[in-house]
Design a protein around this motif. Structure first.
Motif: not given
Length: 371
Positions: A1-14
């Motif tokens: 599953m390719l996550l969208l930029e916003y989804e990827s950034k939320r994980i990274i930020h957490d």
């Protein structure tokens, strides 16, 4: 599953890595609500599973509230590569001193993780291959100090920034393992004029098979997704995006498909599409994929790149052979490795379909002969 930029950034930020201040909107009403909450100029970034959005109208810069509203009206109804823009990330503009490229992914030839790094990130990094350094990662030792200290020779990293940079790499490795990722890419990771390391764009690709068989990953991931896309994975295998090239691409798993597309671009070819068969694909699913991809215009060949884990290579081969008999297919370039690989090769050989043992030869031959 390719996550969208916003989804990827939320994980990274957490996980404690800095990202720009931003809001996700999907209507003019949302736009008006946040227009006074963010400092201008700001970026509008269409949330699409596509690379190089800036080149195809997926990113715009607004210098004031009036421009933000006008650009949102234009973007929210727009289609790019036949995909409707449903969400826009409104994000503060960061003043940049330096950009880096970082990625952790799987080397499909050795089936081991690797770290990729370049001290020059941003647009067209794939075309500057000589600048990218590769570091093999041990699954057991992970990103240890011996590997991390190799970056200390890069003059640009002052002591404080270097320590922060090492912490970012350690956190990326944790995310990579905990989410069973196939790819985590930060491009660019920026050093701001204020001396902060901030992720300006991120891309995460997860192993679909892991989402199906490990419920805790799906549970952990669900809070990051804009829509409940996880619930669709076991039911809907087809994941198709049309691009503008002439080399068809079919693989099993978003990571291997993206890696195939990246390598086609790397060798100077132009991918025509993204098609992810998903885990456990059978002959019928393979036939359907070839039927769909071969119906595209201007197609010169199709690359099929499958890593058999849950998926059985001989069943994929059966689908390829059937499609080759029934459909008017362009030239095929096939690589099937993993479960039942030898039987798959025998079937393909009998059917007169050439196969390749390694990914580089597969892509090189396809790009050269389809040029």
């Amino acid at each position: 599953m390719l996550l969208l930029e916003y989804e990827s950034k939320r994980i990274i930020h957490d996980y404690g890595i800095k990202i720009p201040k931003g809001f996700l909107i999907n209507s003019i009403g949302d736009c008006l609500k946040i227009s006074k909450k963010i400092k201008y100029p700001i970026f509008l970034k269409a949330q699409l599973p596509l690379k190089e959005r800036a080149k195809i109208g997926g990113i715009a810069l607004a210098n004031n509230e009036k421009e933000l509203i006008e650009l949102t009206k234009k973007m929210i109804i727009k289609k790019i590569n036949n995909i409707t823009i449903r969400n826009i990330l409104i994000e503060e503009k960061i003043d940049i001193e330096k950009e880096f490229f970082i990625a952790i992914t799987i080397d499909w030839n050795t089936c081991s993780p690797i770290l990729l790094f370049s001290s020059h990130g941003g647009i067209d990094i794939e075309k500057r291959k000589e600048e990218i350094k590769f570091f093999k990662i041990s699954y057991i030792e992970g990103l240890n100090d011996l590997l991390l200290n190799k970056f200390s020779s890069i003059d640009f990293f002052k002591e404080k920034i270097f320590e922060e940079f090492k912490e970012i790499l350690k956190k990326l490795w944790i995310i990579f393992k905990e989410f069973n990722a196939e790819l985590i890419e930060l491009n660019p990771l920026a050093l701001s004029t204020k001396g902060e390391l901030i992720v300006l764009d991120a891309r995460i690709v997860l192993d679909d098979d892991a989402l199906i068989i490990k419920q805790e990953i799906a549970n952990n991931l669900s809070k990051y997704l804009i829509n409940d896309r996880i619930s669709c994975i076991p039911k809907e295998r087809e994941n198709f995006v049309e691009l503008d090239g002439n080399i068809g691409v079919i693989g099993n798993g978003a990571g291997i498909v993206m890696a195939t597309i990246d390598l086609i671009n790397f060798f100077g070819g132009k991918p025509a599409n993204f098609y992810d068969l998903g885990g456990g694909a059978n002959p019928e699913a393979t036939f359907k994929a070839l039927e769909k991809v071969s119906s595209m215009k201007n197609l010169k060949c199709i690359v099929i790149n499958v890593f058999g884990g849950m998926t059985k290579c001989d069943e994929i081969a059966e689908g390829i052979i059937l499609a080759n008999k029934k459909l008017n297919l362009p030239k095929l370039y096939v690589r099937l490795i993993g479960e039942n690989e030898e039987n798959a090769k025998k079937l393909l050989k009998i059917a007169g379909i050439k196969y390749f043992d390694d990914m580089e030869s597969l892509i090189k031959n396809a790009v050269i002969e389809c040029d």
